[in-house]
Structures are given as C-alpha cells and as structure tokens.
Design a protein around this motif. Structure first.
Motif, PDB file in Angstrom:
ATOM      1  N   MET A   1       0.824  -1.193   0.000  1.00  0.00           N
ATOM      2  CA  MET A   1       0.000   0.000   0.000  1.00  0.00           C
ATOM      3  C   MET A   1       0.870   1.259   0.000  1.00  0.00           C
ATOM      4  SD  MET A   1      -3.435   0.956   0.290  1.00  0.00           S
ATOM      5  CE  MET A   1      -4.149  -0.581   0.662  1.00  0.00           C
ATOM      6  N   ASP A   2       2.027   1.210   0.667  1.00  0.00           N
ATOM      7  CA  ASP A   2       2.915   2.370   0.695  1.00  0.00           C
ATOM      8  C   ASP A   2       3.388   2.758  -0.705  1.00  0.00           C
ATOM      9  OD1 ASP A   2       2.692   2.614   3.421  1.00  0.00           O
ATOM     10  OD2 ASP A   2       4.595   1.614   3.858  1.00  0.00           O
ATOM     11  N   LEU A   3       3.705   1.744  -1.523  1.00  0.00           N
ATOM     12  CA  LEU A   3       4.144   2.033  -2.895  1.00  0.00           C
ATOM     13  C   LEU A   3       3.028   2.690  -3.706  1.00  0.00           C
ATOM     14  CD1 LEU A   3       6.232  -1.115  -3.915  1.00  0.00           C
ATOM     15  CD2 LEU A   3       7.047   1.214  -3.559  1.00  0.00           C
ATOM     16  N   VAL A   4       1.806   2.284  -3.462  1.00  0.00           N
ATOM     17  CA  VAL A   4       0.671   2.869  -4.185  1.00  0.00           C
ATOM     18  C   VAL A   4       0.530   4.340  -3.817  1.00  0.00           C
ATOM     19  CG1 VAL A   4      -1.839   2.789  -4.517  1.00  0.00           C
ATOM     20  CG2 VAL A   4      -0.533   0.663  -4.392  1.00  0.00           C
ATOM     21  N   PHE A   5       0.553   4.645  -2.523  1.00  0.00           N
ATOM     22  CA  PHE A   5       0.443   6.038  -2.097  1.00  0.00           C
ATOM     23  C   PHE A   5       1.621   6.874  -2.621  1.00  0.00           C
ATOM     24  CE2 PHE A   5      -2.527   4.483   1.206  1.00  0.00           C
ATOM     25  CZ  PHE A   5      -3.568   5.350   0.945  1.00  0.00           C
ATOM     26  N   LYS A   6       2.819   6.299  -2.592  1.00  0.00           N
ATOM     27  CA  LYS A   6       3.989   7.019  -3.104  1.00  0.00           C
ATOM     28  C   LYS A   6       3.823   7.296  -4.594  1.00  0.00           C
ATOM     29  CE  LYS A   6       8.973   6.803  -3.651  1.00  0.00           C
ATOM     30  NZ  LYS A   6      10.202   6.039  -3.481  1.00  0.00           N
ATOM     31  N   ALA A   7       3.357   6.307  -5.324  1.00  0.00           N
ATOM     32  CA  ALA A   7       3.161   6.479  -6.771  1.00  0.00           C
ATOM     33  C   ALA A   7       2.094   7.529  -7.061  1.00  0.00           C
ATOM     34  CB  ALA A   7       2.785   5.143  -7.403  1.00  0.00           C
ATOM     35  N   LEU A   8       1.013   7.514  -6.307  1.00  0.00           N
ATOM     36  CA  LEU A   8      -0.084   8.454  -6.544  1.00  0.00           C
ATOM     37  C   LEU A   8       0.228   9.870  -6.072  1.00  0.00           C
ATOM     38  CD1 LEU A   8      -3.122   6.203  -5.574  1.00  0.00           C
ATOM     39  CD2 LEU A   8      -2.406   6.879  -7.876  1.00  0.00           C
ATOM     40  N   ALA A   9       1.255  10.019  -5.247  1.00  0.00           N
ATOM     41  CA  ALA A   9       1.589  11.336  -4.695  1.00  0.00           C
ATOM     42  C   ALA A   9       2.155  12.288  -5.754  1.00  0.00           C
ATOM     43  CB  ALA A   9       2.592  11.184  -3.553  1.00  0.00           C
ATOM     44  N   SER A  12       2.889  13.970 -11.975  1.00  0.00           N
ATOM     45  CA  SER A  12       3.273  13.429 -13.288  1.00  0.00           C
ATOM     46  C   SER A  12       2.791  11.993 -13.441  1.00  0.00           C
ATOM     47  CB  SER A  12       4.786  13.488 -13.471  1.00  0.00           C
ATOM     48  OG  SER A  12       5.223  14.822 -13.480  1.00  0.00           O
ATOM     49  N   ARG A  13       2.913  11.210 -12.371  1.00  0.00           N
ATOM     50  CA  ARG A  13       2.439   9.825 -12.429  1.00  0.00           C
ATOM     51  C   ARG A  13       0.920   9.771 -12.519  1.00  0.00           C
ATOM     52  NH1 ARG A  13       7.234   9.128  -9.286  1.00  0.00           N
ATOM     53  NH2 ARG A  13       6.205   9.437  -7.295  1.00  0.00           N
ATOM     54  N   ARG A  14       0.245  10.662 -11.811  1.00  0.00           N
ATOM     55  CA  ARG A  14      -1.218  10.700 -11.922  1.00  0.00           C
ATOM     56  C   ARG A  14      -1.630  11.059 -13.346  1.00  0.00           C
ATOM     57  NH1 ARG A  14      -0.697  13.464  -6.946  1.00  0.00           N
ATOM     58  NH2 ARG A  14      -1.342  15.412  -7.930  1.00  0.00           N
ATOM     59  N   LYS A  44      11.001   6.161 -15.955  1.00  0.00           N
ATOM     60  CA  LYS A  44      11.155   6.023 -14.495  1.00  0.00           C
ATOM     61  C   LYS A  44       9.810   6.066 -13.791  1.00  0.00           C
ATOM     62  CE  LYS A  44      14.713   7.682 -12.162  1.00  0.00           C
ATOM     63  NZ  LYS A  44      15.715   8.616 -11.609  1.00  0.00           N
ATOM     64  N   HIS A  45       8.945   6.982 -14.212  1.00  0.00           N
ATOM     65  CA  HIS A  45       7.608   7.068 -13.618  1.00  0.00           C
ATOM     66  C   HIS A  45       6.810   5.788 -13.880  1.00  0.00           C
ATOM     67  CE1 HIS A  45       7.743  11.101 -12.086  1.00  0.00           C
ATOM     68  NE2 HIS A  45       8.009  11.638 -13.270  1.00  0.00           N
ATOM     69  N   LEU A  46       6.901   5.277 -15.098  1.00  0.00           N
ATOM     70  CA  LEU A  46       6.186   4.053 -15.437  1.00  0.00           C
ATOM     71  C   LEU A  46       6.705   2.864 -14.627  1.00  0.00           C
ATOM     72  CD1 LEU A  46       5.788   4.475 -19.292  1.00  0.00           C
ATOM     73  CD2 LEU A  46       3.984   4.644 -17.547  1.00  0.00           C
ATOM     74  N   ALA A  47       8.016   2.818 -14.398  1.00  0.00           N
ATOM     75  CA  ALA A  47       8.599   1.741 -13.598  1.00  0.00           C
ATOM     76  C   ALA A  47       8.068   1.778 -12.168  1.00  0.00           C
ATOM     77  CB  ALA A  47      10.126   1.834 -13.613  1.00  0.00           C
ATOM     78  N   LEU A  48       7.953   2.981 -11.612  1.00  0.00           N
ATOM     79  CA  LEU A  48       7.423   3.100 -10.259  1.00  0.00           C
ATOM     80  C   LEU A  48       5.944   2.712 -10.212  1.00  0.00           C
ATOM     81  CD1 LEU A  48       8.565   5.772  -7.814  1.00  0.00           C
ATOM     82  CD2 LEU A  48       6.332   4.766  -7.593  1.00  0.00           C
TER      83      LEU A  48
END
Length: 104
Positions: A1-9, A12-14, A44-48
């Motif tokens: 869940m932490d990775l999801v929140f980090k990714a959504l933060a 650019s990724r959103r 890099k964003h896609l990898a995360l």
C-alpha cells in the motif's frame, strides 16, 4: 500500500494514469507525447507505477504496452473511502426515513 500512495503522490504519475484511463494499451512514446518530460523520466515514472502494481505491461513485438490496473486504487477506496461513504449514506437514509415519518 505504501508504494501505491507514493506512486499516486506525484502529479506526473497521476497524469500518466489519467492518460491510460482515457486510452489503455499505450507505448512509452505515446504516453510521453506532449508532456514536458524526457523519455527517461517517463520510463522512471512508469517503472514506479508498475512496481506499485498500478499498471501492467505486455509485449507486442518490439513494443511494450502499458495498461491501467485499477485493483490497488479499489483497495484504497475500500479501506479508506468506502467506510466514510457508508456512514454518509446511512445518515441520509435515516434522514429520509425521519422526514417520511414526519409527513404522517
């Protein structure tokens, strides 16, 4: 869940997720088209996003297609948002019943 929140933060990724929501199955070049990011930054964003399981990929010949995976977002909804929504809907239902009883 932490990775999801980090990714959504990251905005650019959103934005990349929004692009996949609008049209699933895009390549790196398609996703980066028109964005103020280098190809490497998009990668890099896609990898995360992939590490957070927010996107899935599939090879098609030499291309790598990216697809939105809504399951982790649904998990956030169920854990953090859905509980609050249930209480709000229950309160509205109770209010409606009270108003209906007041009409009698």
């Amino acid at each position: 869940m932490d990775l999801v929140f980090k990714a959504l933060a990251d905005p650019s990724r959103r934005k990349l997720l929004d692009r996949l929501r609008a049209r699933n199955g895009q390549t790196l070049s398609e996703l980066g088209s028109g964005l103020d990011m280098t190809r490497q930054a998009v990668a890099k964003h896609l990898a995360l996003l992939e590490a957070a399981n927010l996107i899935a990929t599939r090879k098609r010949g030499r291309e790598k297609l990216h697809y939105l995976n809504p399951v982790p977002i649904q998990g956030i909804y169920e854990r953090w948002i859905g509980k609050f929504e249930r209480n709000r809907l229950r309160a509205l239902s109770d209010l409606k019943k009270a108003l209906e009883q007041g009409d009698d």
